[in-house]
Motif scaffolding. Structure first.
Motif, PDB file in Angstrom:
ATOM      1  N   SER A 145       0.838  -1.189   0.000  1.00  0.00           N
ATOM      2  CA  SER A 145       0.000   0.000   0.000  1.00  0.00           C
ATOM      3  C   SER A 145       0.878   1.246   0.000  1.00  0.00           C
ATOM      4  O   SER A 145       1.937   1.263   0.608  1.00  0.00           O
ATOM      5  CB  SER A 145      -0.889  -0.006   1.251  1.00  0.00           C
ATOM      6  OG  SER A 145      -1.556   1.211   1.380  1.00  0.00           O
ATOM      7  N   THR A 146       0.443   2.273  -0.682  1.00  0.00           N
ATOM      8  CA  THR A 146       1.169   3.542  -0.661  1.00  0.00           C
ATOM      9  C   THR A 146       0.748   4.390   0.529  1.00  0.00           C
ATOM     10  O   THR A 146       1.432   5.332   0.882  1.00  0.00           O
ATOM     11  CB  THR A 146       0.941   4.334  -1.958  1.00  0.00           C
ATOM     12  OG1 THR A 146      -0.456   4.530  -2.132  1.00  0.00           O
ATOM     13  CG2 THR A 146       1.523   3.602  -3.146  1.00  0.00           C
ATOM     14  N   GLU A 147      -0.361   4.068   1.146  1.00  0.00           N
ATOM     15  CA  GLU A 147      -0.814   4.789   2.331  1.00  0.00           C
ATOM     16  C   GLU A 147      -0.030   4.289   3.538  1.00  0.00           C
ATOM     17  O   GLU A 147       0.016   3.099   3.807  1.00  0.00           O
ATOM     18  CB  GLU A 147      -2.310   4.544   2.566  1.00  0.00           C
ATOM     19  CG  GLU A 147      -2.843   5.231   3.793  1.00  0.00           C
ATOM     20  CD  GLU A 147      -4.278   4.842   4.101  1.00  0.00           C
ATOM     21  OE1 GLU A 147      -4.692   5.078   5.235  1.00  0.00           O
ATOM     22  OE2 GLU A 147      -4.963   4.309   3.218  1.00  0.00           O
TER      23      GLU A 147
ATOM     24  N   SER B   8      -2.560   6.210   9.494  1.00  0.00           N
ATOM     25  CA  SER B   8      -2.760   7.547   8.933  1.00  0.00           C
ATOM     26  C   SER B   8      -3.085   8.573  10.026  1.00  0.00           C
ATOM     27  O   SER B   8      -3.004   9.766   9.800  1.00  0.00           O
ATOM     28  CB  SER B   8      -3.878   7.522   7.891  1.00  0.00           C
ATOM     29  OG  SER B   8      -5.071   7.062   8.482  1.00  0.00           O
TER      30      SER B   8
ATOM     31  N   LEU C  88       1.295  -3.541   4.059  1.00  0.00           N
ATOM     32  CA  LEU C  88       1.170  -2.156   4.497  1.00  0.00           C
ATOM     33  C   LEU C  88       2.552  -1.552   4.721  1.00  0.00           C
ATOM     34  O   LEU C  88       3.461  -2.221   5.199  1.00  0.00           O
ATOM     35  CB  LEU C  88       0.357  -2.074   5.786  1.00  0.00           C
ATOM     36  CG  LEU C  88      -1.102  -2.503   5.661  1.00  0.00           C
ATOM     37  CD1 LEU C  88      -1.756  -2.548   7.029  1.00  0.00           C
ATOM     38  CD2 LEU C  88      -1.849  -1.559   4.737  1.00  0.00           C
TER      39      LEU C  88
ATOM     40  N   ARG D 278      -9.977   1.712  12.526  1.00  0.00           N
ATOM     41  CA  ARG D 278      -9.865   2.876  11.630  1.00  0.00           C
ATOM     42  C   ARG D 278     -11.232   3.208  11.020  1.00  0.00           C
ATOM     43  O   ARG D 278     -12.005   2.318  10.750  1.00  0.00           O
ATOM     44  CB  ARG D 278      -8.892   2.587  10.474  1.00  0.00           C
ATOM     45  CG  ARG D 278      -7.483   2.473  10.905  1.00  0.00           C
ATOM     46  CD  ARG D 278      -6.519   2.496   9.769  1.00  0.00           C
ATOM     47  NE  ARG D 278      -6.854   1.587   8.679  1.00  0.00           N
ATOM     48  CZ  ARG D 278      -6.121   1.437   7.585  1.00  0.00           C
ATOM     49  NH1 ARG D 278      -5.024   2.113   7.441  1.00  0.00           N
ATOM     50  NH2 ARG D 278      -6.470   0.600   6.654  1.00  0.00           N
TER      51      ARG D 278
END
Length: 121
Positions: free
Chosen positions: A4-6, A10, A82, A120
Motif C-alpha cells: 500500500s502507498t498509504e 494515517s 502495508l 480505523r
C-alpha cells in the motif's frame, strides 16, 4: 502482495488492545498487550511509555516480550502489504507465569495490527 502507498497508521490510534488466548492443553498461550500506534517516519519504532504497566514473573525478560510484540507487528504489516510509518508505544503488558511465551506475544503483536485496522474509520 502489493504494498500500500498509504502509510500505516494515517492517524494516532490509542489504547489498541490485543488479548491472545489459546487453550489446547497445558501450557496454553496467553498475552495481553495494549499499545498506541502513532504516525511516524517510514519504518517501525517501538517504545515503552514511562507510565507503562508491565510486570514479569521471575526469570522473564520484559525486553524479550517487547521484542516479540514488535516482531508480530512487523510480520502482520508485511503480510498485509502495508507500509509502516509508525511508532508503537507500549502502554500495558500482562504475563501469565505458566501460559505466556514469546510466541504468545508475537501473536498478540499480529492481533494488535488487526485490531488497529478494525478501529480505523
Amino acid at each position: 502482495m502489493t504494498t500500500s502507498t498509504e502509510p500505516f497508521p494515517s492517524r494516532p490510534l490509542r489504547e489498541v488492545r490485543a488479548v491472545y488466548v489459546w487453550q489446547v492443553g497445558c501450557p496454553s498461550d496467553f498475552a495481553d498487550v495494549t499499545v498506541d500506534f502513532e504516525p511516524w517516519e517510514p519504518g517501525l519504532a517501538f517504545e515503552t511509555a514511562p507510565e507503562a504497566e508491565a510486570e514479569a514473573p521471575d526469570g522473564w525478560s520484559l525486553e524479550e516480550l517487547y521484542g516479540a510484540v514488535a516482531e508480530g507487528v512487523r510480520e502482520e504489516l508485511a503480510e498485509l502489504g502495508l507500509a509502516p510509518a509508525v511508532v508503537v508505544v507500549l502502554r500495558r503488558l500482562r504475563v501469565h507465569e505458566v501460559d505466556s511465551s514469546e510466541r504468545s506475544f508475537r501473536r498478540a503483536g499480529r492481533l494488535l495490527v488487526r485490531n488497529a485496522l478494525a478501529a480505523r474509520p
